[in-house]
Design a protein around this motif. Structure first.
Motif, short mmCIF file in Angstrom:
data_model
loop_
_atom_site.label_atom_id
_atom_site.label_comp_id
_atom_site.label_asym_id
_atom_site.label_seq_id
_atom_site.Cartn_x
_atom_site.Cartn_y
_atom_site.Cartn_z
N THR A 115 0.87 -1.31 -0.05
CA THR A 115 0.19 -0.13 -0.06
C THR A 115 0.78 1.19 0.06
OG1 THR A 115 -0.08 0.05 2.46
CG2 THR A 115 -1.85 -1.01 1.40
N ILE A 116 0.32 2.30 -0.46
CA ILE A 116 0.90 3.60 -0.51
C ILE A 116 -0.09 4.51 -0.27
CG2 ILE A 116 2.10 5.48 -1.96
CD1 ILE A 116 2.94 3.31 -4.03
N ASP A 117 0.21 5.06 0.91
CA ASP A 117 -0.89 5.97 1.47
C ASP A 117 -0.27 7.57 1.43
OD1 ASP A 117 -2.73 4.16 2.14
OD2 ASP A 117 -1.66 3.51 4.20
N VAL A 118 -1.26 8.44 0.94
CA VAL A 118 -0.87 9.85 1.18
C VAL A 118 -2.06 10.48 2.20
CG1 VAL A 118 -0.72 12.11 -0.34
CG2 VAL A 118 -0.25 9.83 -1.43
N ALA A 119 -1.30 11.17 3.18
CA ALA A 119 -1.88 11.83 4.19
C ALA A 119 -1.74 13.37 4.16
CB ALA A 119 -1.60 11.32 5.83
N ASP A 120 -2.71 14.17 3.72
CA ASP A 120 -2.63 15.58 3.56
C ASP A 120 -3.59 16.48 4.74
OD1 ASP A 120 -5.00 15.13 2.58
OD2 ASP A 120 -4.22 15.91 0.53
N ASP A 121 -4.33 15.82 5.39
CA ASP A 121 -5.34 16.52 6.14
C ASP A 121 -5.02 16.74 7.62
OD1 ASP A 121 -5.40 13.85 6.76
OD2 ASP A 121 -7.52 13.44 6.57
N PHE A 122 -3.81 17.20 7.72
CA PHE A 122 -3.52 17.51 9.22
C PHE A 122 -4.05 18.64 9.75
CE2 PHE A 122 0.37 15.73 7.11
CZ PHE A 122 0.28 14.30 7.71
N GLY A 123 -4.75 19.51 8.79
CA GLY A 123 -5.42 20.87 9.42
C GLY A 123 -6.67 20.67 9.70
N ASP A 124 -7.23 19.24 9.72
CA ASP A 124 -8.60 19.11 10.32
C ASP A 124 -8.84 19.18 11.80
OD1 ASP A 124 -9.27 18.77 7.87
OD2 ASP A 124 -9.28 16.24 7.75
N VAL A 125 -9.68 19.75 12.28
CA VAL A 125 -10.03 19.90 13.59
C VAL A 125 -11.21 19.06 14.01
CG1 VAL A 125 -10.51 21.64 15.42
CG2 VAL A 125 -8.90 22.17 13.47
N TYR A 126 -10.92 18.22 14.93
CA TYR A 126 -11.85 17.22 15.40
C TYR A 126 -12.43 17.85 16.85
CZ TYR A 126 -10.62 14.18 11.82
OH TYR A 126 -10.21 13.51 10.60
N GLY A 127 -13.60 18.32 17.09
CA GLY A 127 -14.08 18.92 18.04
C GLY A 127 -14.55 17.99 19.46
N LEU A 128 -15.06 16.54 18.99
CA LEU A 128 -15.43 15.72 19.85
C LEU A 128 -15.20 14.57 19.49
CD1 LEU A 128 -19.21 16.96 19.75
CD2 LEU A 128 -17.66 17.38 21.27
N TYR A 129 -14.63 13.61 20.44
CA TYR A 129 -14.51 12.15 20.42
C TYR A 129 -15.45 11.27 21.25
CZ TYR A 129 -9.82 13.75 18.80
OH TYR A 129 -8.76 14.16 18.12
N TYR A 130 -16.04 10.26 20.52
CA TYR A 130 -16.78 9.34 21.18
C TYR A 130 -16.20 8.09 21.13
CZ TYR A 130 -20.31 13.16 20.76
OH TYR A 130 -20.97 14.20 20.96
N ALA A 131 -16.44 7.05 21.83
CA ALA A 131 -16.11 5.82 22.03
C ALA A 131 -17.48 5.08 22.22
CB ALA A 131 -15.04 5.48 23.18
N LEU A 132 -17.33 3.85 21.50
CA LEU A 132 -18.30 2.88 21.80
C LEU A 132 -17.68 1.80 22.60
CD1 LEU A 132 -20.04 2.85 18.20
CD2 LEU A 132 -20.81 3.85 20.29
N THR A 133 -18.46 1.11 23.74
CA THR A 133 -17.63 0.10 24.30
C THR A 133 -18.97 -0.71 24.67
OG1 THR A 133 -18.37 1.18 26.60
CG2 THR A 133 -16.23 1.66 25.64
N SER A 134 -18.73 -1.88 24.91
CA SER A 134 -19.65 -2.93 25.05
C SER A 134 -19.04 -3.91 26.39
CB SER A 134 -19.87 -3.92 23.95
OG SER A 134 -20.77 -4.87 24.06
N SER A 135 -20.02 -4.13 27.17
CA SER A 135 -19.83 -4.90 28.27
C SER A 135 -20.15 -6.57 27.95
CB SER A 135 -20.18 -4.64 29.61
OG SER A 135 -21.73 -4.66 29.49
N GLY A 136 -20.68 -6.74 26.79
CA GLY A 136 -20.69 -8.15 26.22
C GLY A 136 -22.39 -8.01 25.65
N GLY A 137 -22.40 -9.20 24.87
CA GLY A 137 -23.55 -9.11 24.08
C GLY A 137 -23.51 -8.55 22.74
N PHE A 138 -22.61 -8.00 22.20
CA PHE A 138 -22.21 -7.13 20.98
C PHE A 138 -21.07 -7.94 20.42
CE2 PHE A 138 -25.07 -4.15 23.02
CZ PHE A 138 -26.20 -4.13 22.15
N THR A 139 -21.00 -8.22 19.22
CA THR A 139 -19.59 -8.59 18.33
C THR A 139 -19.18 -7.19 18.13
OG1 THR A 139 -20.79 -9.02 16.38
CG2 THR A 139 -20.77 -10.74 17.77
N MET A 140 -17.82 -7.56 17.66
CA MET A 140 -17.05 -6.33 16.96
C MET A 140 -17.77 -5.89 15.77
SD MET A 140 -14.92 -5.23 18.99
CE MET A 140 -13.95 -4.08 18.30
N GLU A 141 -18.34 -6.96 14.94
CA GLU A 141 -19.19 -6.58 13.69
C GLU A 141 -20.32 -5.73 13.90
OE1 GLU A 141 -19.89 -5.75 9.76
OE2 GLU A 141 -17.97 -6.52 10.74
N ASP A 142 -21.23 -6.04 15.04
CA ASP A 142 -22.46 -5.30 15.50
C ASP A 142 -21.93 -4.09 15.81
OD1 ASP A 142 -23.87 -7.84 15.14
OD2 ASP A 142 -23.75 -8.21 17.30
#
Length: 167
Positions: A115-142
């Motif tokens: 693979t050859i990847d080109v990253a040029d979007d360093f100026g993007d600003v992310y205002g919010l971060y969210y995380a999804l977690t599961s204590s069980g019952g959901f697969t990674m695909e779900d």
């Protein structure tokens, strides 16, 4: 002395009132990183067979100020910097040209290059971060499908320009 104090105060108020204000100021980062995988290759092979041909091709791009490269075991990383006087309006076009140059250099690279990847979007600003977690019952695909549904709905929110899923 009172006259000068009043004049300074009025001048300060005028300057503050006419000062440009934006929530997210615009700035342009004039650097891109090109990464390339060549599994099993030594750093000297990566340099000779990957980094040098890519550098040679990328130097033909207009407005290139400097290219620096690092060659590691099975991995090459090139940092392309545009000339500081390059107008911001021209940069998206230059990054498109950079991607074309990378694709033009592909036939010169060995077969094992993945693979050859080109990253040029360093100026993007992310205002919010969210995380999804599961204590069980959901697969990674779900969880992945749920995250994609959330991503689709976030684009409907006013002011959201980019959503990045990771993990």
């Amino acid at each position: 002395i009172t006259f000068f104090m009043v004049a300074m105060l009025l001048g300060g108020i005028y300057a503050f009132a006419t000062l440009g204000k934006r929530e997210d100021s615009t700035f342009t980062i004039k650097s891109a990183i090109v990464t390339c995988s060549y599994p099993g290759a030594t750093p000297s092979d990566v340099e000779a067979l990957v980094s040098v041909p890519l550098e040679r091709e990328l130097r033909t791009l207009g407005s290139v100020y400097k290219i620096s490269s690092e060659s590691h075991f099975g991995y090459a990383r090139l940092v392309v910097e545009l000339h500081p006087k390059t107008p911001a309006s021209r940069i998206p076009q230059l990054w498109d040209e950079l991607r074309r140059k990378v694709n033009d250099a592909r036939p010169q690279l060995p077969e094992g290059v993945t693979t050859i990847d080109v990253a040029d979007d360093f100026g993007d600003v992310y205002g919010l971060y969210y995380a999804l977690t599961s204590s069980g019952g959901f697969t990674m695909e779900d969880m992945r499908q749920y995250a994609r549904r959330i991503e689709t709905r976030l684009y409907d929110v006013e002011g959201v320009e980019k959503v990045l899923l990771a993990g």
